[in-house]
Design an enzyme around this catalytic site. Structure first.
Site, mmCIF file in Angstrom:
data_model
loop_
_atom_site.group_PDB
_atom_site.id
_atom_site.type_symbol
_atom_site.label_atom_id
_atom_site.label_comp_id
_atom_site.label_asym_id
_atom_site.label_seq_id
_atom_site.Cartn_x
_atom_site.Cartn_y
_atom_site.Cartn_z
ATOM 1 N N GLU A 182 0.833 -1.211 0.000
ATOM 2 C CA GLU A 182 0.000 0.000 0.000
ATOM 3 C C GLU A 182 0.869 1.265 0.000
ATOM 4 O O GLU A 182 0.767 2.122 0.884
ATOM 5 C CB GLU A 182 -0.982 -0.005 1.182
ATOM 6 C CG GLU A 182 -1.979 -1.143 1.064
ATOM 7 C CD GLU A 182 -3.226 -1.035 1.949
ATOM 8 O OE1 GLU A 182 -3.292 -0.159 2.819
ATOM 9 O OE2 GLU A 182 -4.139 -1.842 1.746
ATOM 10 N N GLU A 202 -4.987 -8.604 -0.503
ATOM 11 C CA GLU A 202 -5.803 -8.282 0.677
ATOM 12 C C GLU A 202 -7.247 -8.164 0.225
ATOM 13 O O GLU A 202 -7.572 -7.318 -0.624
ATOM 14 C CB GLU A 202 -5.354 -6.980 1.351
ATOM 15 C CG GLU A 202 -4.060 -7.142 2.116
ATOM 16 C CD GLU A 202 -3.668 -5.922 2.950
ATOM 17 O OE1 GLU A 202 -4.565 -5.180 3.401
ATOM 18 O OE2 GLU A 202 -2.446 -5.730 3.120
HETATM 19 O O1 AHR Z 1 -5.322 -5.903 6.758
HETATM 20 C C1 AHR Z 1 -5.286 -4.752 7.547
HETATM 21 C C2 AHR Z 1 -4.609 -3.591 6.837
HETATM 22 O O2 AHR Z 1 -5.373 -3.215 5.739
HETATM 23 C C3 AHR Z 1 -3.244 -3.848 6.260
HETATM 24 O O3 AHR Z 1 -2.234 -3.693 7.193
HETATM 25 C C4 AHR Z 1 -3.132 -2.817 5.196
HETATM 26 O O4 AHR Z 1 -2.300 -3.216 4.144
HETATM 27 C C5 AHR Z 1 -4.563 -2.579 4.779
HETATM 28 O O5 AHR Z 1 -4.875 -1.240 4.741
#
Ligand code: AHR
Length: 511
Positions: free
Chosen positions: A191, A314
């Site tokens: 991210e 994610e």
């Molecule tokens: O999964 C929780 C968080 O969500 C992670 O650390 C991040 O990459 C995303 O914003």
């Protein structure tokens, strides 16, 4: 009067009888559904690692070298193919050298992203790779771009993967590990548009090239480098990476998207929601299909041969935390709604297997859409876990293209395709079809035609429950679990399936 009411009820049930049609093409399937679509994610966040996988030194919970054995057994059962670590946002403030060597001497740090708690670094590189080896899973490590250096990342890879004599391999040996681990999956940051450095796409693309240049392939250890990708519909991010980074420098580009029932300010409860909120949530879950399609279309323009993977590393539902728990720990319950969300996502990824080669649910234990929840020495398997258990049959199977014609589930101004499907054929010729009926009120009769597939018998399993808000709890840990499904039969060449409302069904067709 009585006759009129029975006539009315006849018409009501006749009209509420919904039917769908599915055509499955079993002629010459060519795309493999990568098992890595069924990957998971474990961050130093809340109780995922500490008080999750990793127990106290003197814990009475059965463990091997502090790694909790009941969790390992449960994850092995679903054939967990890869595990992403150490973050997430944590990755871009993690300095790997703090997590090696004698534990007592390891420096501590503050986990600024997740609750501001002190991280004692007792779970580091060796511990994570030992966990992967116990799970029989491939590690997927995210390196630090946001606050780390090129040298730091490069040396971590030398420490992990170099078999000869070198400064890093010597330290590894002093720390008790002679052989390299040959880690392949390598995330170059996380991210980087946000917690990983607040960069622009242009700036990150340049940084990616710089970092990736020093992520070396050592003999026997070719890296699969994953560029930190877009947030949801940031199509410009994907476009910029594809345009600026030579394709042979990336194995994949990531994509992050969470299903948030309400808003980021008040995400909504994991267990107390009405049908309206359910419908809105499922609409957001199905949005993954549009995201994957549109990011893939951009990638297709630069890479028609699909050499670069889309890695959805994610995904999952993100709700408010459970009452009276640390807001920074992201601990949420997991309901039948979560099971339907998992089924929908996995079907979407399967159907996009040409481009989506890897995906990671956030997160494995005690965080967000978890597979496993723990409380002291107790452990429970969530409805989401059971979906992964049923869907594991698709891992590395051949995708069978499908066409679906489905009724809609409508509520107010929300209108969603009710039936969601994917199908595959495993190397022994057995066909598996996974269905989600996301309509909470109506059963649906599905008539399926399979061309090019010889089959004689059908069996299956179903996950459902009386209420969408039903969960497995520490008082009743088996309220939602797969049971045998008897609603499928062969009629001539057709497969007829009576799909109950709000259910996930996986069928096996054998010759
Ligand atoms: O999964 C929780 C968080 O969500 C992670 O650390 C991040 O990459 C995303 O914003």
């Amino acid at each position: 009067m009585i006759m009129l009411s029975s006539l009315l009820s006849f018409f009501t049930s006749a009209f509420s009888q919904q039917s769908a049609r599915v055509v499955i093409n079993g002629n010459a399937p060519s795309t493999t559904i990568s098992k890595h679509i069924y990957g998971h994610f474990s961050e130093h966040l809340g109780r995922c690692i500490y008080d999750g996988f990793w127990v106290d030194e003197n814990s009475k919970i059965p463990n091997k070298g502090r790694i909790r054995l009941d969790i390992v057994e449960a994850l092995k059962k679903i054939n967990i193919p890869n595990l992403r670590w150490p973050g997430g946002c944590f990755a871009d403030e993690y300095h790997w050298r703090d997590g090696i060597g004698p534990r007592k001497a390891r420096p501590k740090m503050v986990n600024t992203n997740w609750g501001g708690v002190t991280e004692d670094n007792s779970f580091g590189t060796h511990e994570f790779l030992e966990l992967c080896s116990m799970l029989g899973t491939e590690p997927y490590i995210a390196g630090n771009v946001g606050s780390g250096t090129v040298e730091e990342m490069s040396k971590w890879i030398e420490y992990l993967n170099f078999n000869g004599q070198s400064p890093m391999s010597e330290i590894r040996k002093q720390n008790g590990r002679n052989e390299p681990w040959n880690v392949a999956f390598w995330g170059v940051g996380n991210e980087n548009w946000g917690c990983g450095g607040n960069m622009t796409a242009e700036y990150y693309a340049d940084q990616y090239k710089r970092y990736a240049s020093y992520c070396k392939n050592y003999p026997g250890a070719n890296l699969k480098k994953v560029a930190g990708g877009a947030n949801s519909e940031d199509y410009n991010w994907t476009e910029t990476l594809m345009r600026k980074v030579p394709l042979n420098m990336m194995w994949g580009i990531s994509l992050h998207y969470y299903t948030v029932p309400k808003t980021w300010g008040d995400k909504g409860s994991a267990t107390a929601f009405d049908e309206k909120e359910y419908a809105a949530t499922m609409k957001k879950a199905l949005y993954m299909n549009e995201l994957v399609s549109r990011h893939s279309a951009i990638m297709d323009r630069y890479d028609p041969q699909k050499r670069v993977a889309l890695v959805v590393d994610e995904w999952g539902i993100w709700t408010n935390v459970e009452p009276n728990t640390n807001p920074g720990f992201l601990y949420q319950q997991n309901s039948l709604r979560d099971a339907l969300i998992a089924g929908v996502h996995l079907n979407i990824f399967n159907n996009h297997a040409e481009r989506v080669k890897m995906a990671n649910l956030a997160q494995t234990v005690n965080v967000l859409q978890a597979l496993i929840l723990t409380e002291g020495n107790k452990m429970l398997l969530t409805p989401t876990y059971h979906v992964f258990d049923l869907f594991k049959v698709h891992q590395d199977a051949k995708l069978l293209p499908i066409q679906v014609s489905t009724p809609h589930y409508t509520l107010d101004n929300i209108k969603l395709p009710a039936v969601n499907v994917s199908a595959s054929q495993d190397p022994t010729g057995v066909v598996h079809i996974s269905f989600v009926n996301l309509d909470p009120n109506k059963k649906i009769s599905v008539n399926s035609i399979l061309s090019g597939v010889n089959w004689k018998s059908v069996s299956g399993q179903i996950i459902t429950s009386a209420k969408l808000t039903d969960v497995n709890s520490f008082q009743n840990d088996s309220k939602i679990k797969p049971v045998a499904f008897t609603g499928a039969k062969k009629e001539g060449d057709a497969l007829i399936v009576e799909l109950p409302a709000q259910s996930v069904v996986v069928l096996e067709l054998k010759n």
